[in-house]
Structure formats: structure tokens, C-alpha cells
Design a protein around this motif. Sequence first.
Motif, PDB file in Angstrom:
ATOM      1  N   GLU A   1      26.453  36.232 -39.658  1.00  0.00           N
ATOM      2  CA  GLU A   1      25.330  35.348 -39.791  1.00  0.00           C
ATOM      3  C   GLU A   1      23.816  36.162 -39.747  1.00  0.00           C
ATOM      4  N   ALA A   2      23.818  37.245 -38.957  1.00  0.00           N
ATOM      5  CA  ALA A   2      22.712  38.358 -39.211  1.00  0.00           C
ATOM      6  C   ALA A   2      22.437  38.990 -40.570  1.00  0.00           C
TER       7      ALA A   2
ATOM      8  N   SER B   1      21.095  35.852 -42.592  1.00  0.00           N
ATOM      9  CA  SER B   1      19.635  35.636 -42.420  1.00  0.00           C
ATOM     10  C   SER B   1      18.868  36.744 -42.966  1.00  0.00           C
TER      11      SER B   1
ATOM     12  N   LYS C   1      18.669  36.089 -46.700  1.00  0.00           N
ATOM     13  CA  LYS C   1      17.762  34.829 -46.921  1.00  0.00           C
ATOM     14  C   LYS C   1      16.389  35.086 -46.908  1.00  0.00           C
ATOM     15  N   SER C   2      16.001  35.810 -45.665  1.00  0.00           N
ATOM     16  CA  SER C   2      14.404  36.023 -45.338  1.00  0.00           C
ATOM     17  C   SER C   2      13.872  37.343 -45.753  1.00  0.00           C
TER      18      SER C   2
ATOM     19  N   ILE D   1      17.500  40.867 -35.782  1.00  0.00           N
ATOM     20  CA  ILE D   1      18.227  39.747 -36.113  1.00  0.00           C
ATOM     21  C   ILE D   1      19.439  39.450 -35.434  1.00  0.00           C
TER      22      ILE D   1
ATOM     23  N   HIS E   1      18.921  38.777 -31.603  1.00  0.00           N
ATOM     24  CA  HIS E   1      18.516  37.435 -31.546  1.00  0.00           C
ATOM     25  C   HIS E   1      19.707  36.354 -31.554  1.00  0.00           C
ATOM     26  N   LYS E   2      20.641  36.994 -32.476  1.00  0.00           N
ATOM     27  CA  LYS E   2      21.938  36.007 -32.490  1.00  0.00           C
ATOM     28  C   LYS E   2      22.755  36.187 -31.306  1.00  0.00           C
TER      29      LYS E   2
END
Length: 203
Positions: free
Chosen positions: A56-57, A60, A63-64, A80, A83-84
Motif C-alpha cells: 500500500e505504501a 501511494s 500515485k502521489s 507513508i 502512517h499506514k
Amino acid sequence: MDLAPKQLKAQDASTLKSTAESRLKNFMQDVTGRALVMMESATQGQHGIAMDLVQEAFISLHKSYSDRSTEEWYPLFYTILNHKLQDWRRKEARRAQPFSFFKKIQLDDESELDDLVDETTPSPLEFLDQAVTAEEIQQAISQLPVRQQQAFMLRAWEGFDTHTTAQIMNCSEGSVKTHYHRAIQGLRASLAHLDPFLGGSSE
């Protein structure tokens, strides 16, 4: 007349996308192993959860921040990922305590000892030069509180300085120093029975 420019723009966009994907692939190959070790320790050996958090990191990040340099990706990725991890831990805490939303969830002790300077502490990587194996160190790390694990692995394994580590962990530099110092003390205590040279205090 304008077909050629449009075609060239499409080719340029395709090239940039390919370059970004190639960079991401190389970046993933470099950090995946260490990130998984960190997340498996933080989730107490739940490999599936650790893998999901890391993936997931990466998603992200791509993507960003696909337009950022590879060097910028390192602290961004771990920010990131942190945060996850914190989101997952909050969900787990709420699941374990259904009424926990009535009170602030304190995941870790953030008390600071600002007079501690972690740079003066002997490098934990020196453990590897003695009679302690990487597997034994990893096991000892998994027994530390999560924030200590993060501080230790970001500082010692990834090589981030105190300032960058504080940004990644979203805490003060004093907290990083405290967590890092306590992590080293905890590792020394856990590994002392394996190597007597690790049994002394670094105070």
C-alpha cells in the motif's frame, strides 16, 4: 501538420511513464526486504499484514510522488509506511477495545529525554561484527515497543539522521533520540546472554 507533435508528446509521456515504473521497480527491490522486516516486527510477525502495508505504501508513493527523485522517495516512502502502520494499529486497538473511541488511544510512550544524544551511542551495527547473528538481532528487535523498533531501524538500518527520522515518525527529535537510546539499551539487554561484550551499559 500537428499529427507529428501529438505523436511525439504521446511518445514522451510513454517514455516518462516507463522511466518512472522502472525507477519504482528498482526502488522496490532495494527497500522491500528491510521494510518487510520492519513491518513484521511492528505487527508481531503477521507477514500478510506486513506485506499489505508495504505494498500500500508503494502504491501511494507511486500515485502521489512518481515525479520525485529516487533519493526523495526514501524518506517519503517510510513516512507513508509509518502512517499506514499507525492507521492499522489504531484499527487493531479499536477492534480489541470496542469502546476505546471514548478515550485517546496512547499507542506508545512519547515521553522525551532531550539530553540524550543518540549519535554518541555505539552503533548497533557493531553487533553484526561480534558473535550475534542477524536473525538473533531481528528477534530481539521484534521484542521492542514499536516506536523503538522504528527509531532503531530508520536510524541504524536505513541510515536516516535524527531530523529525517523525526519527520518520518511524526514526532520530535527528542522523542527519536529517546526511542533510539531505549532501543539500543533493550537490544543490549536482550542479546547480552549471547555475547558478554554487549552486556555493559552505554551510559
